[in-house]
Write a protein that holds these residues in place. Sequence first.
Motif, mmCIF file in Angstrom:
data_model
loop_
_atom_site.group_PDB
_atom_site.id
_atom_site.type_symbol
_atom_site.label_atom_id
_atom_site.label_comp_id
_atom_site.label_asym_id
_atom_site.label_seq_id
_atom_site.Cartn_x
_atom_site.Cartn_y
_atom_site.Cartn_z
ATOM 1 N N ASN A 1 14.233 -7.600 0.060
ATOM 2 C CA ASN A 1 15.316 -7.933 0.981
ATOM 3 C C ASN A 1 15.500 -6.821 2.029
ATOM 4 N N GLY A 2 15.364 -7.172 3.299
ATOM 5 C CA GLY A 2 15.523 -6.213 4.390
ATOM 6 C C GLY A 2 14.236 -5.510 4.795
ATOM 7 N N PHE A 3 13.157 -5.607 4.008
ATOM 8 C CA PHE A 3 11.878 -5.031 4.399
ATOM 9 C C PHE A 3 11.401 -5.769 5.648
ATOM 10 N N THR A 4 10.594 -5.116 6.471
ATOM 11 C CA THR A 4 10.079 -5.757 7.681
ATOM 12 C C THR A 4 8.567 -5.620 7.767
ATOM 13 N N LEU A 5 7.959 -6.598 8.423
ATOM 14 C CA LEU A 5 6.542 -6.594 8.758
ATOM 15 C C LEU A 5 6.482 -6.759 10.266
ATOM 16 N N THR A 6 5.917 -5.765 10.959
ATOM 17 C CA THR A 6 5.971 -5.725 12.422
ATOM 18 C C THR A 6 4.574 -5.692 13.022
ATOM 19 N N ALA A 7 4.372 -6.475 14.082
ATOM 20 C CA ALA A 7 3.118 -6.472 14.841
ATOM 21 C C ALA A 7 3.171 -5.369 15.893
ATOM 22 N N GLY A 8 2.017 -5.064 16.452
ATOM 23 C CA GLY A 8 1.922 -4.017 17.467
ATOM 24 C C GLY A 8 2.780 -4.270 18.692
ATOM 25 N N ASP A 9 3.055 -5.538 19.019
ATOM 26 C CA ASP A 9 3.868 -5.854 20.192
ATOM 27 C C ASP A 9 5.366 -5.842 19.877
ATOM 28 N N GLY A 10 5.723 -5.504 18.629
ATOM 29 C CA GLY A 10 7.132 -5.429 18.253
ATOM 30 C C GLY A 10 7.664 -6.681 17.564
ATOM 31 N N THR A 11 6.867 -7.753 17.515
ATOM 32 C CA THR A 11 7.291 -8.961 16.807
ATOM 33 C C THR A 11 7.539 -8.587 15.348
ATOM 34 N N ARG A 12 8.711 -8.955 14.847
ATOM 35 C CA ARG A 12 9.109 -8.501 13.512
ATOM 36 C C ARG A 12 9.535 -9.663 12.635
ATOM 37 N N TYR A 13 9.112 -9.596 11.389
ATOM 38 C CA TYR A 13 9.581 -10.526 10.353
ATOM 39 C C TYR A 13 10.379 -9.725 9.337
ATOM 40 N N ASP B 1 13.709 -1.453 3.766
ATOM 41 C CA ASP B 1 14.978 -1.834 4.401
ATOM 42 C C ASP B 1 15.637 -0.650 5.100
ATOM 43 N N ARG B 2 15.171 0.565 4.832
ATOM 44 C CA ARG B 2 15.698 1.768 5.499
ATOM 45 C C ARG B 2 14.775 2.285 6.595
ATOM 46 N N GLY B 3 13.721 1.524 6.885
ATOM 47 C CA GLY B 3 12.829 1.885 7.987
ATOM 48 C C GLY B 3 11.672 2.791 7.632
ATOM 49 N N ARG B 4 11.514 3.158 6.362
ATOM 50 C CA ARG B 4 10.391 4.030 5.960
ATOM 51 C C ARG B 4 9.107 3.221 5.953
ATOM 52 N N VAL B 5 8.069 3.736 6.609
ATOM 53 C CA VAL B 5 6.781 3.054 6.665
ATOM 54 C C VAL B 5 6.104 3.141 5.295
ATOM 55 N N LEU B 6 5.776 1.967 4.745
ATOM 56 C CA LEU B 6 5.067 1.908 3.467
ATOM 57 C C LEU B 6 3.568 1.797 3.663
ATOM 58 N N ASP B 7 3.157 1.038 4.692
ATOM 59 C CA ASP B 7 1.734 0.819 4.905
ATOM 60 C C ASP B 7 1.505 0.312 6.319
ATOM 61 N N THR B 8 0.303 0.560 6.825
ATOM 62 C CA THR B 8 -0.109 0.094 8.141
ATOM 63 C C THR B 8 -1.540 -0.396 8.053
ATOM 64 N N ALA B 9 -1.810 -1.561 8.604
ATOM 65 C CA ALA B 9 -3.174 -2.082 8.719
ATOM 66 C C ALA B 9 -3.491 -2.223 10.201
ATOM 67 N N MET B 10 -4.695 -1.800 10.583
ATOM 68 C CA MET B 10 -5.111 -1.856 11.990
ATOM 69 C C MET B 10 -6.453 -2.561 12.082
ATOM 70 N N TRP B 11 -6.666 -3.268 13.177
ATOM 71 C CA TRP B 11 -7.975 -3.845 13.433
ATOM 72 C C TRP B 11 -8.252 -3.805 14.918
#
Length: 166
Positions: free
Chosen positions: A81-93, A141-151
């Motif tokens: 709850n409150g975690f986010t998944l964000t794309a490079g353009d800022g689109t956020r879920y 939910d507090r904004g800490r980055v858990l993981d990043t995937a790049m392609w």
Amino acid sequence: MSASRTSRRIFASVLAAGTLLGAAALPAAAADGHHGRAPHSDVVIGKVQYNSPGRDDRSNRSLNAEWVEVRNNGRKAVDLNGFTLTAGDGTRYRFHHLRLEGHSAVKVHSGMGRDSMHDVYQDRHNYVWDNHRDTATLRTDRGRVLDTAMWGHERQGGRRGGHPHH
């Protein structure tokens, strides 16, 4: 200067140079295809299907064939709850009321659908992930980055990256 002192200075110089080379190699390795993980995080980005198979016709079926998997590699359940998944353009879920059991995964689809324990939907009418170059970032939910995937980011030697699947 004694031989011992000279040896220590040479050793210290070599050690410092090795540390600098190791630090310089880190960004290239992170951009090489997958992850920049936070230390000790059991919740990570798993597989990514950023290029929807078939024609990109923006149908709901095509949109839902584009997804990012979020995995819990730990034994204990995690409340997303409150975690986010964000794309490079800022689109956020933003995740709402989802408890991810231990050793399980959920796919975050771009299109519309009915959320379940294993699939959630962003309810979008456009593709989220760029087929050529993008970054997916998972935050708490507090904004800490858990993981990043790049392609699609430049690799050493000028080669282009591919799918961040592993």
